[in-house]
Design a protein around this motif. Structure first.
Motif, PDB file in Angstrom:
ATOM      1  N   ASP A  63       0.862  -1.181   0.000  1.00 30.41           N
ATOM      2  CA  ASP A  63       0.000   0.000   0.000  1.00 30.41           C
ATOM      3  C   ASP A  63       0.900   1.234   0.000  1.00 30.41           C
ATOM      4  O   ASP A  63       1.072   1.886   1.028  1.00 30.41           O
ATOM      5  CB  ASP A  63      -0.915  -0.017   1.234  1.00 30.41           C
ATOM      6  N   LEU A  64       1.489   1.539  -1.162  1.00 28.59           N
ATOM      7  CA  LEU A  64       2.419   2.667  -1.258  1.00 28.59           C
ATOM      8  C   LEU A  64       1.682   3.992  -1.162  1.00 28.59           C
ATOM      9  O   LEU A  64       0.671   4.198  -1.821  1.00 28.59           O
ATOM     10  CB  LEU A  64       3.207   2.613  -2.566  1.00 28.59           C
ATOM     11  N   ASN A  65       2.210   4.851  -0.340  1.00 27.92           N
ATOM     12  CA  ASN A  65       1.672   6.198  -0.177  1.00 27.92           C
ATOM     13  C   ASN A  65       2.847   7.155  -0.283  1.00 27.92           C
ATOM     14  O   ASN A  65       3.852   6.983   0.410  1.00 27.92           O
ATOM     15  CB  ASN A  65       0.988   6.311   1.190  1.00 27.92           C
ATOM     16  N   GLU A  66       2.739   8.151  -1.133  1.00 25.92           N
ATOM     17  CA  GLU A  66       3.867   9.065  -1.346  1.00 25.92           C
ATOM     18  C   GLU A  66       4.209   9.883  -0.108  1.00 25.92           C
ATOM     19  O   GLU A  66       5.289  10.449  -0.015  1.00 25.92           O
ATOM     20  CB  GLU A  66       3.604   9.985  -2.541  1.00 25.92           C
ATOM     21  N   ASN A  67       3.314   9.936   0.861  1.00 26.86           N
ATOM     22  CA  ASN A  67       3.600  10.665   2.099  1.00 26.86           C
ATOM     23  C   ASN A  67       4.250   9.794   3.165  1.00 26.86           C
ATOM     24  O   ASN A  67       4.509  10.251   4.267  1.00 26.86           O
ATOM     25  CB  ASN A  67       2.332  11.313   2.655  1.00 26.86           C
ATOM     26  N   ASP A  68       4.498   8.525   2.846  1.00 28.46           N
ATOM     27  CA  ASP A  68       5.189   7.645   3.777  1.00 28.46           C
ATOM     28  C   ASP A  68       6.692   7.762   3.564  1.00 28.46           C
ATOM     29  O   ASP A  68       7.158   7.827   2.433  1.00 28.46           O
ATOM     30  CB  ASP A  68       4.763   6.192   3.570  1.00 28.46           C
ATOM     31  N   GLU A  69       7.426   7.789   4.658  1.00 26.97           N
ATOM     32  CA  GLU A  69       8.879   7.961   4.583  1.00 26.97           C
ATOM     33  C   GLU A  69       9.594   6.706   5.078  1.00 26.97           C
ATOM     34  O   GLU A  69       9.350   6.226   6.177  1.00 26.97           O
ATOM     35  CB  GLU A  69       9.305   9.162   5.428  1.00 26.97           C
ATOM     36  N   TYR A  70      10.477   6.200   4.228  1.00 26.94           N
ATOM     37  CA  TYR A  70      11.349   5.073   4.545  1.00 26.94           C
ATOM     38  C   TYR A  70      12.771   5.587   4.357  1.00 26.94           C
ATOM     39  O   TYR A  70      13.131   5.977   3.250  1.00 26.94           O
ATOM     40  CB  TYR A  70      11.111   3.904   3.587  1.00 26.94           C
ATOM     41  N   SER A  71      13.558   5.600   5.424  1.00 29.81           N
ATOM     42  CA  SER A  71      14.903   6.167   5.277  1.00 29.81           C
ATOM     43  C   SER A  71      15.972   5.255   5.855  1.00 29.81           C
ATOM     44  O   SER A  71      15.748   4.539   6.827  1.00 29.81           O
ATOM     45  CB  SER A  71      14.978   7.541   5.956  1.00 29.81           C
ATOM     46  N   LEU A  72      17.130   5.312   5.196  1.00 33.81           N
ATOM     47  CA  LEU A  72      18.329   4.630   5.668  1.00 33.81           C
ATOM     48  C   LEU A  72      19.425   5.683   5.683  1.00 33.81           C
ATOM     49  O   LEU A  72      19.954   6.061   4.646  1.00 33.81           O
ATOM     50  CB  LEU A  72      18.708   3.458   4.753  1.00 33.81           C
ATOM     51  N   VAL A  73      19.719   6.193   6.863  1.00 31.92           N
ATOM     52  CA  VAL A  73      20.703   7.256   7.042  1.00 31.92           C
ATOM     53  C   VAL A  73      22.095   6.640   7.006  1.00 31.92           C
ATOM     54  O   VAL A  73      22.375   5.680   7.729  1.00 31.92           O
ATOM     55  CB  VAL A  73      20.457   8.001   8.372  1.00 31.92           C
ATOM     56  N   THR A  74      22.971   7.206   6.162  1.00 29.68           N
ATOM     57  CA  THR A  74      24.293   6.614   5.956  1.00 29.68           C
ATOM     58  C   THR A  74      25.441   7.464   6.496  1.00 29.68           C
ATOM     59  O   THR A  74      26.586   7.050   6.404  1.00 29.68           O
ATOM     60  CB  THR A  74      24.543   6.385   4.456  1.00 29.68           C
ATOM     61  N   ASP A  75      25.152   8.621   7.041  1.00 35.40           N
ATOM     62  CA  ASP A  75      26.231   9.529   7.458  1.00 35.40           C
ATOM     63  C   ASP A  75      26.489   9.509   8.967  1.00 35.40           C
ATOM     64  O   ASP A  75      26.743  10.524   9.586  1.00 35.40           O
ATOM     65  CB  ASP A  75      25.942  10.951   6.992  1.00 35.40           C
ATOM     66  N   LEU A  76      26.460   8.331   9.554  1.00 34.87           N
ATOM     67  CA  LEU A  76      26.655   8.171  10.995  1.00 34.87           C
ATOM     68  C   LEU A  76      27.997   7.482  11.228  1.00 34.87           C
ATOM     69  O   LEU A  76      28.255   6.416  10.684  1.00 34.87           O
ATOM     70  CB  LEU A  76      25.523   7.317  11.570  1.00 34.87           C
ATOM     71  N   PHE A  77      28.853   8.112  12.030  1.00 35.28           N
ATOM     72  CA  PHE A  77      30.164   7.548  12.331  1.00 35.28           C
ATOM     73  C   PHE A  77      30.317   7.445  13.833  1.00 35.28           C
ATOM     74  O   PHE A  77      30.177   8.437  14.547  1.00 35.28           O
ATOM     75  CB  PHE A  77      31.270   8.409  11.713  1.00 35.28           C
TER      76      PHE A  77
END
Length: 190
Positions: A63-77
């Motif tokens: 059920d894709l909704n363009e207002n849904d956010e899926y994130s994978l943050v890569t700038d963490l050290f």
């Protein structure tokens, strides 16, 4: 005097039409976070993480909704031993995400995963995912029948990551169901 009132009437009508066309309520988009994952100490680029999330959504989100956010943050050290100022700030950022119940997945090297586990930080993956799924990959971090992390060998190999890569779900995650789906996705052949 009539001419003056006519100008205000025209300006009022123009303002109304402009506001109607711009629809200010829809200009302020609110996104609902469905998955918030962080990968620490990784060479994965933000473009690669976006592609990865799009592939995940294509396979697992029906059920894709363009207002849904899926994130994978890569700038963490992060570093447990002798952190520099940037790593201390990133540790604070990660801690705030965990305390704010915003972090659903942490992907990092074994040292970082073990450090946060010692702070009683991760769910029991045996209960959330099931032993049949996580035993497919033999490298697990356990403590008295509590599997708190799984090594992502296929993921590490595919993205040519330089360090060992482990995944865990923080106890404070409020979106555990999607987090489990993401781990299942990462464990299978990509």
């Amino acid at each position: 005097m009539v001419h003056f009132k006519k100008q205000y009437l025209i300006l009022g009508v123009l303002a109304f039409v402009l506001l109607y066309l711009l629809d200010p309520v829809n200009l302020i988009e609110t996104k609902e976070v469905k998955l918030n994952a962080y990968i620490a100490n990784s060479s994965l680029t933000s473009n690669e993480s976006k592609v990865l999330m799009e592939q995940f959504k294509g396979e697992y989100v029906y059920d894709l909704n363009e207002n849904d956010e899926y994130s994978l943050v890569t700038d963490l050290f992060l570093s447990v031993s002798d952190p520099n100022p940037v790593e201390l700030m990133d540790a604070g950022r990660l801690t705030a995400q965990i305390a704010g119940r915003e972090l659903d997945i942490l992907i990092s090297n074994k040292e970082i995963i073990e450090h946060y586990y010692e702070l009683n930080g991760f769910e029991n993956l045996n209960e959330l995912i099931g032993e049949d799924v996580i035993l497919a990959d033999e490298q697990l971090l356990n403590d008295q029948n509590h599997t708190y992390a799984v090594q992502l060998k296929t993921f590490s190999n595919q993205y040519h990551l330089k360090t060992d890569t482990w995944v865990a779900i923080p106890k404070t995650s409020e979106r555990k169901e999607v987090a489990v789906q993401f781990i299942e996705y990462l464990l299978k052949e990509l």
